[in-house]
Design an enzyme around this catalytic site. Structure first.
Site, PDB file in Angstrom:
ATOM      1  N   LYS A   1      -3.903  50.230  36.139  1.00  0.00           N
ATOM      2  CA  LYS A   1      -2.119  48.930  36.348  1.00  0.00           C
ATOM      3  C   LYS A   1      -0.920  50.044  36.598  1.00  0.00           C
ATOM      4  O   LYS A   1      -0.776  50.276  35.062  1.00  0.00           O
ATOM      5  CB  LYS A   1      -2.632  48.042  35.088  1.00  0.00           C
ATOM      6  CG  LYS A   1      -3.775  47.470  35.063  1.00  0.00           C
ATOM      7  CD  LYS A   1      -3.693  46.536  33.469  1.00  0.00           C
ATOM      8  CE  LYS A   1      -4.973  46.146  33.594  1.00  0.00           C
ATOM      9  NZ  LYS A   1      -5.403  46.602  31.831  1.00  0.00           N
TER      10      LYS A   1
ATOM     11  N   PRO B   1      40.860  41.170  63.242  1.00  0.00           N
ATOM     12  CA  PRO B   1      39.490  41.478  63.813  1.00  0.00           C
ATOM     13  C   PRO B   1      39.003  42.870  64.323  1.00  0.00           C
ATOM     14  O   PRO B   1      37.775  42.490  64.579  1.00  0.00           O
ATOM     15  CB  PRO B   1      39.308  39.935  64.159  1.00  0.00           C
ATOM     16  CG  PRO B   1      40.833  39.154  64.749  1.00  0.00           C
ATOM     17  CD  PRO B   1      41.564  40.419  63.639  1.00  0.00           C
TER      18      PRO B   1
ATOM     19  N   ASP C   1      32.684  53.575  50.827  1.00  0.00           N
ATOM     20  CA  ASP C   1      33.470  52.992  49.311  1.00  0.00           C
ATOM     21  C   ASP C   1      34.841  52.328  49.380  1.00  0.00           C
ATOM     22  O   ASP C   1      35.591  51.927  48.667  1.00  0.00           O
ATOM     23  CB  ASP C   1      33.930  55.129  48.627  1.00  0.00           C
ATOM     24  CG  ASP C   1      32.168  55.435  48.429  1.00  0.00           C
ATOM     25  OD1 ASP C   1      31.304  54.912  48.455  1.00  0.00           O
ATOM     26  OD2 ASP C   1      32.505  56.178  48.297  1.00  0.00           O
TER      27      ASP C   1
ATOM     28  N   CYS D   1      26.394  64.417  48.687  1.00  0.00           N
ATOM     29  CA  CYS D   1      24.886  63.613  47.400  1.00  0.00           C
ATOM     30  C   CYS D   1      24.708  65.157  47.043  1.00  0.00           C
ATOM     31  O   CYS D   1      23.608  65.213  46.506  1.00  0.00           O
ATOM     32  CB  CYS D   1      24.142  62.868  47.735  1.00  0.00           C
ATOM     33  SG  CYS D   1      25.025  61.133  48.506  1.00  0.00           S
TER      34      CYS D   1
ATOM     35  N   ILE E   1      39.852  45.825  63.610  1.00  0.00           N
ATOM     36  CA  ILE E   1      39.489  46.078  62.554  1.00  0.00           C
ATOM     37  C   ILE E   1      38.195  46.509  61.107  1.00  0.00           C
ATOM     38  O   ILE E   1      38.420  45.460  60.705  1.00  0.00           O
ATOM     39  CB  ILE E   1      41.045  46.830  61.637  1.00  0.00           C
ATOM     40  CG1 ILE E   1      42.577  47.128  62.757  1.00  0.00           C
ATOM     41  CG2 ILE E   1      40.706  48.006  61.050  1.00  0.00           C
ATOM     42  CD1 ILE E   1      43.321  47.169  62.185  1.00  0.00           C
ATOM     43  N   TYR E   2      37.459  47.220  61.529  1.00  0.00           N
ATOM     44  CA  TYR E   2      36.250  47.172  60.369  1.00  0.00           C
ATOM     45  C   TYR E   2      36.666  48.205  59.348  1.00  0.00           C
ATOM     46  O   TYR E   2      37.269  49.449  59.338  1.00  0.00           O
ATOM     47  CB  TYR E   2      35.031  47.470  61.382  1.00  0.00           C
ATOM     48  CG  TYR E   2      35.103  46.634  62.188  1.00  0.00           C
ATOM     49  CD1 TYR E   2      33.845  45.824  62.423  1.00  0.00           C
ATOM     50  CD2 TYR E   2      34.978  45.669  63.600  1.00  0.00           C
ATOM     51  CE1 TYR E   2      33.386  44.234  63.243  1.00  0.00           C
ATOM     52  CE2 TYR E   2      35.086  45.176  64.404  1.00  0.00           C
ATOM     53  CZ  TYR E   2      33.896  44.222  64.223  1.00  0.00           C
ATOM     54  OH  TYR E   2      34.034  43.174  65.093  1.00  0.00           O
ATOM     55  N   ALA E   3      35.905  47.903  58.786  1.00  0.00           N
ATOM     56  CA  ALA E   3      35.757  49.003  57.028  1.00  0.00           C
ATOM     57  C   ALA E   3      34.993  48.810  56.804  1.00  0.00           C
ATOM     58  O   ALA E   3      34.244  47.959  56.951  1.00  0.00           O
ATOM     59  CB  ALA E   3      36.988  48.903  56.381  1.00  0.00           C
TER      60      ALA E   3
ATOM     61  N   THR F   1      27.499  57.172  61.073  1.00  0.00           N
ATOM     62  CA  THR F   1      26.682  56.553  61.036  1.00  0.00           C
ATOM     63  C   THR F   1      27.050  55.340  62.486  1.00  0.00           C
ATOM     64  O   THR F   1      26.739  55.080  62.662  1.00  0.00           O
ATOM     65  CB  THR F   1      26.072  55.915  59.885  1.00  0.00           C
ATOM     66  OG1 THR F   1      25.680  56.350  58.960  1.00  0.00           O
ATOM     67  CG2 THR F   1      24.833  55.162  60.217  1.00  0.00           C
TER      68      THR F   1
HETATM   69  P1  FAD Z   1      32.922  59.741  52.699  1.00  0.00           P
HETATM   70  O1  FAD Z   1      31.423  59.633  52.654  1.00  0.00           O
HETATM   71  O2  FAD Z   1      33.294  59.995  51.223  1.00  0.00           O
HETATM   72  O3  FAD Z   1      33.392  60.055  53.056  1.00  0.00           O
HETATM   73  C1  FAD Z   1      35.364  59.861  54.193  1.00  0.00           C
HETATM   74  C2  FAD Z   1      35.805  60.817  54.201  1.00  0.00           C
HETATM   75  O4  FAD Z   1      37.268  59.936  54.864  1.00  0.00           O
HETATM   76  C3  FAD Z   1      35.843  62.245  54.185  1.00  0.00           C
HETATM   77  O5  FAD Z   1      35.222  63.000  54.619  1.00  0.00           O
HETATM   78  C4  FAD Z   1      37.242  62.168  54.324  1.00  0.00           C
HETATM   79  O6  FAD Z   1      38.332  62.878  54.423  1.00  0.00           O
HETATM   80  C5  FAD Z   1      37.747  61.152  55.361  1.00  0.00           C
HETATM   81  N1  FAD Z   1      38.741  60.771  55.285  1.00  0.00           N
HETATM   82  C6  FAD Z   1      40.367  59.927  54.317  1.00  0.00           C
HETATM   83  N2  FAD Z   1      41.229  59.660  54.405  1.00  0.00           N
HETATM   84  C7  FAD Z   1      40.850  60.081  55.632  1.00  0.00           C
HETATM   85  C8  FAD Z   1      42.480  59.969  56.462  1.00  0.00           C
HETATM   86  N3  FAD Z   1      43.344  59.027  56.282  1.00  0.00           N
HETATM   87  N4  FAD Z   1      42.605  60.638  58.048  1.00  0.00           N
HETATM   88  C9  FAD Z   1      40.661  60.948  58.397  1.00  0.00           C
HETATM   89  N5  FAD Z   1      39.886  61.534  57.936  1.00  0.00           N
HETATM   90  C10 FAD Z   1      40.255  60.532  56.124  1.00  0.00           C
HETATM   91  N6  FAD Z   1      25.857  58.666  46.691  1.00  0.00           N
HETATM   92  C11 FAD Z   1      24.259  58.033  46.421  1.00  0.00           C
HETATM   93  O7  FAD Z   1      23.691  56.903  46.904  1.00  0.00           O
HETATM   94  N7  FAD Z   1      23.363  58.652  45.782  1.00  0.00           N
HETATM   95  C12 FAD Z   1      23.737  60.329  45.731  1.00  0.00           C
HETATM   96  O8  FAD Z   1      23.348  60.690  44.736  1.00  0.00           O
HETATM   97  C13 FAD Z   1      25.183  60.346  45.747  1.00  0.00           C
HETATM   98  N8  FAD Z   1      25.988  61.091  44.919  1.00  0.00           N
HETATM   99  C14 FAD Z   1      26.642  61.686  44.979  1.00  0.00           C
HETATM  100  C15 FAD Z   1      27.579  63.020  44.864  1.00  0.00           C
HETATM  101  C16 FAD Z   1      28.736  63.479  44.764  1.00  0.00           C
HETATM  102  C17 FAD Z   1      29.469  65.188  43.962  1.00  0.00           C
HETATM  103  C18 FAD Z   1      29.772  62.637  45.269  1.00  0.00           C
HETATM  104  C19 FAD Z   1      30.991  63.287  45.771  1.00  0.00           C
HETATM  105  C20 FAD Z   1      29.571  61.725  46.030  1.00  0.00           C
HETATM  106  C21 FAD Z   1      27.622  60.955  45.421  1.00  0.00           C
HETATM  107  N9  FAD Z   1      27.281  59.293  45.611  1.00  0.00           N
HETATM  108  C22 FAD Z   1      26.050  58.990  45.952  1.00  0.00           C
HETATM  109  C23 FAD Z   1      28.418  59.071  47.271  1.00  0.00           C
HETATM  110  C24 FAD Z   1      28.737  58.960  48.001  1.00  0.00           C
HETATM  111  O9  FAD Z   1      28.719  59.972  48.369  1.00  0.00           O
HETATM  112  C25 FAD Z   1      29.362  58.045  48.883  1.00  0.00           C
HETATM  113  O10 FAD Z   1      29.005  56.807  48.739  1.00  0.00           O
HETATM  114  C26 FAD Z   1      29.925  58.006  50.692  1.00  0.00           C
HETATM  115  O11 FAD Z   1      29.951  59.261  50.612  1.00  0.00           O
HETATM  116  C27 FAD Z   1      30.772  56.922  51.161  1.00  0.00           C
HETATM  117  O12 FAD Z   1      30.371  56.903  52.051  1.00  0.00           O
HETATM  118  P2  FAD Z   1      32.230  56.991  52.964  1.00  0.00           P
HETATM  119  O13 FAD Z   1      31.853  56.689  54.675  1.00  0.00           O
HETATM  120  O14 FAD Z   1      32.220  55.879  52.308  1.00  0.00           O
HETATM  121  O15 FAD Z   1      33.147  57.726  52.448  1.00  0.00           O
END
Ligand code: FAD
Length: 561
Positions: free
Chosen positions: A431, A276, A283, A42, A278-280, A14
């Site tokens: 209602k 400043p 999860d 998801c 680096i953003y994060a 995104t």
């Molecule tokens: P992610 O989408 O997990 O992406 C992180 C990515 O970073 C991963 O692909 C990983 O391989 C990569 N990565 C990590 N470390 C490194 C590195 N050092 N170098 C390179 N790449 C790296 N949320 C909901 O709101 N509704 C739902 O119904 C729902 N269902 C879910 C079902 C399942 C089975 C799972 C696992 C999660 C679900 N979630 C749901 C949670 C949701 O998917 C996460 O909250 C969301 O994807 C988090 O986004 P993110 O970008 O933080 O991490």
């Protein structure tokens, strides 16, 4: 400007697309450890269950589409292994060749997500023990299920990922044993509401082992043995471990970035870390709950996507701020929640009141209506909504979303009565249940009705200084009643039989759903009685009462939804 993004799924992808839409000249590189980018975590449980048939439907973008549309360079199977903040470089390992190289950045976004928690217990390395986080995990499970004769599975962890995976395995005809250390599934719900989920799972033949932990596994030729803390032994064909996740913040920690609770990365409202440049997002970070104002983790897709967009805005020079989350989530029974439950409100010393109701999902006369159970908590001083739980089938999603929206905008609970919502018989009632929450809470707050709850029954059932009446029909009463509520005065006879009641003693009234006891309360209150209506009715109480463990630790629950 050169932006490097670690992690290319919800938050990372995104952010990348948004940066491109704001800055056509930026160089954008996504490093992704897995073999896929921008995939739908998801959707993974539904791929295992076969509802999503083609694995390609799980990938919303590919490196090729991200390049052709956005000129974003995606490097899959590339793992970021360290960050040199001084030189502003990331060290990267190509997972196919083990070759290492470095990439410089002007701005870095960390979107590495979280990893499943794997307990250190005997036998944990058996290949039939799975976790579910990435597409590779889902393919691995699907393969295991498709090419082995899997008749049974033990799912450890009753959070929404465990339950979704369990239900999808169950839909393939696999017998499910669900183990959880707590005395309930879905910890975001209160125990009384979780009872509806327990009853649904039991009805589907799930073997629920609550209050149980796994002490170890043993591999046997025919499968795997799961040993529980109470000595129970379950032989099964596969195990899915879903006991929770932990933020993937190792890189951030090693780079000296500030971490918060549970090791999540600390960020400000711009999603900027203690460095400043680096953003994060997603999860891996700690954010603010807009309900409590406290720092917390909300590992859900909606927050990750919003945060990715906000980090991108700020990197592109636009002031954009994350307002926080309330953890609105939904599981496909359907059970949905937002904000705080009672346990959490008590822990935070928030003074609250609650309303509980069981309205139909749409006009009861129109075919297909199902009852849903709603519990909404509000701050007794400010009247602001602080949390809600809704369980049922259709229509649960829209009610929780309205409640979450009103809660986030700071609206008080009584404003729900005025919300003008779409109505036609297949979709709602004139209602709407949302309006009903407003009406009930207004009645409570203006003293037109006083409520009592399941937890009060034990204290009330033997008291002689009060009167207890049930205002349902004789037929309903004879098919089951609340302890102590033997006295029946059907609502339609109440006005004629009012002389049977002693005006000097408070009257506690129950009915099936809480509506007739409210009407009875109004009749009696206007005649000068001090009276109390039972929130949620007999149906709610019976689920609460039966959702208990017997001496052998087995859950006893009926079917309520
Ligand atoms: P992610 O989408 O997990 O992406 C992180 C990515 O970073 C991963 O692909 C990983 O391989 C990569 N990565 C990590 N470390 C490194 C590195 N050092 N170098 C390179 N790449 C790296 N949320 C909901 O709101 N509704 C739902 O119904 C729902 N269902 C879910 C079902 C399942 C089975 C799972 C696992 C999660 C679900 N979630 C749901 C949670 C949701 O998917 C996460 O909250 C969301 O994807 C988090 O986004 P993110 O970008 O933080 O991490």
């Amino acid at each position: 400007m050169k932006v490097v993004i670690i992690g290319g799924v919800a938050g990372g992808a995104t952010a990348a697309a948004r940066i491109r839409r704001l800055d056509e000249k930026a160089e954008i590189i996504i490093l992704e450890r897995s073999g896929f980018v921008s995939y739908a975590n998801c959707g993974l449980p539904y791929y295992i269950g076969g509802l999503i048939k083609d694995e390609h439907e799980l990938t919303l973008q590919t490196p090729e589409t991200l390049w052709s549309r956005y000129r974003i360079e995606v490097r899959t199977l590339h793992e970021a292994v360290s960050i040199d903040r001084e030189k502003k470089e990331v060290a990267i390992k190509k997972l196919e060749t083990d070759e290492e190289y470095r990439e410089s950045y002007d701005k870095l976004i960390l979107a590495p997500g979280a990893v499943p928690i794997i307990p250190d217990i005997p036998g944990i390395n058996d290949s039939r023990i799975y976790t579910l986080r990435t597409i590779e995990d889902a393919l691995h499970i699907k393969n295991g299920v498709d090419y082995n004769d899997i008749m049974s599975a033990v799912v450890i962890g009753g959070g929404f990922i465990g339950l979704e995976a369990a239900e999808n395995l169950w839909s393939l005809g696999i017998h499910i044993t669900l183990v959880d250390a707590a005395d309930q599934v879905l910890p975001q719900f209160d125990r009384d509401m979780a009872g509806f989920v327990h009853s649904h799972l039991k009805e589907n033949g799930f073997d629920l082992r609550l209050n149980r932990t796994v002490s170890g596994f043993e591999s046997v030729e025919e499968g795997i043995i799961v040993n529980l803390d109470n000595g129970d032994v379950i032989e099964t064909d596969m195990v899915l471990m879903a006991i929770g996740i932990t933020p993937e913040s190792g890189l951030a920690k090693a780079a000296g970035l500030e971490l918060g609770g549970r090791g999540a990365i600390k960020v400000n409202r711009h999603m900027q870390t203690s460095d400043p440049d680096i953003y994060a997002v997603g999860d891996a970070v700690e954010i603010k709950s807009f309900v409590t104002g406290k720092r917390t983790s909300v590992p859900l897709a909606g927050p990750a996507n919003k945060q990715g967009r906000i980090a991108a805005d700020n990197i592109a020079g636009y002031d954009s701020r994350y307002k926080g989350a309330s953890g609105t989530s939904i599981y496909d029974l359907t059970a949905a929640s937002t904000g705080l439950n009672e346990k959490w409100a008590k822990d935070l010393d928030i003074p609250y009141e609650k309303v509980i109701l069981s309205p139909p999902s749409h006009a009861a006369y129109y075919p297909g209506a199902h009852l849903m159970t709603m519990k909404v908590l509000f701050n007794i001083n400010t009247w602001k909504i602080i949390g809600a739980q809704v369980i049922g089938y259709d229509g649960v999603d829209k009610r929780i979303d309205v409640l979450a929206a009103v809660m986030q905008s700071g609206g008080d609970i009584v404003t729900l009565k005025d919300i003008d919502l779409a109505y036609a018989p297949p979709f709602s009632s004139a209602k709407d249940p949302i309006n009903m929450v407003g009406y009930i809470s207004e009645n409570v707050l203006t003293g037109k009705v006083k409520l009592f709850y399941c937890e009060d029954i034990a204290k009330l059932k033997d008291r002689e200084d009060i009167q207890r009446i049930d205002v349902r029909t004789e037929e309903e009463h004879s098919s089951g009643k609340i302890e102590g509520f033997d006295r029946l005065i059907p609502i339609d006879e109440l006005r004629d039989r009012i002389n049977e009641l002693d005006i000097e003693k408070p009257v506690y009234i129950v009915c099936q759903s809480g509506l007739r006891s409210y009407i009875a309360s109004r009749i009696l209150a206007q005649e000068g009685f001090d009276c109390y209506s039972f929130a949620g009715g007999y149906r709610f109480y019976e689920c609460f009462r039966k959702d208990r463990f017997d001496k052998e630790g087995q859950l006893d629950c009926g079917v309520y939804i």
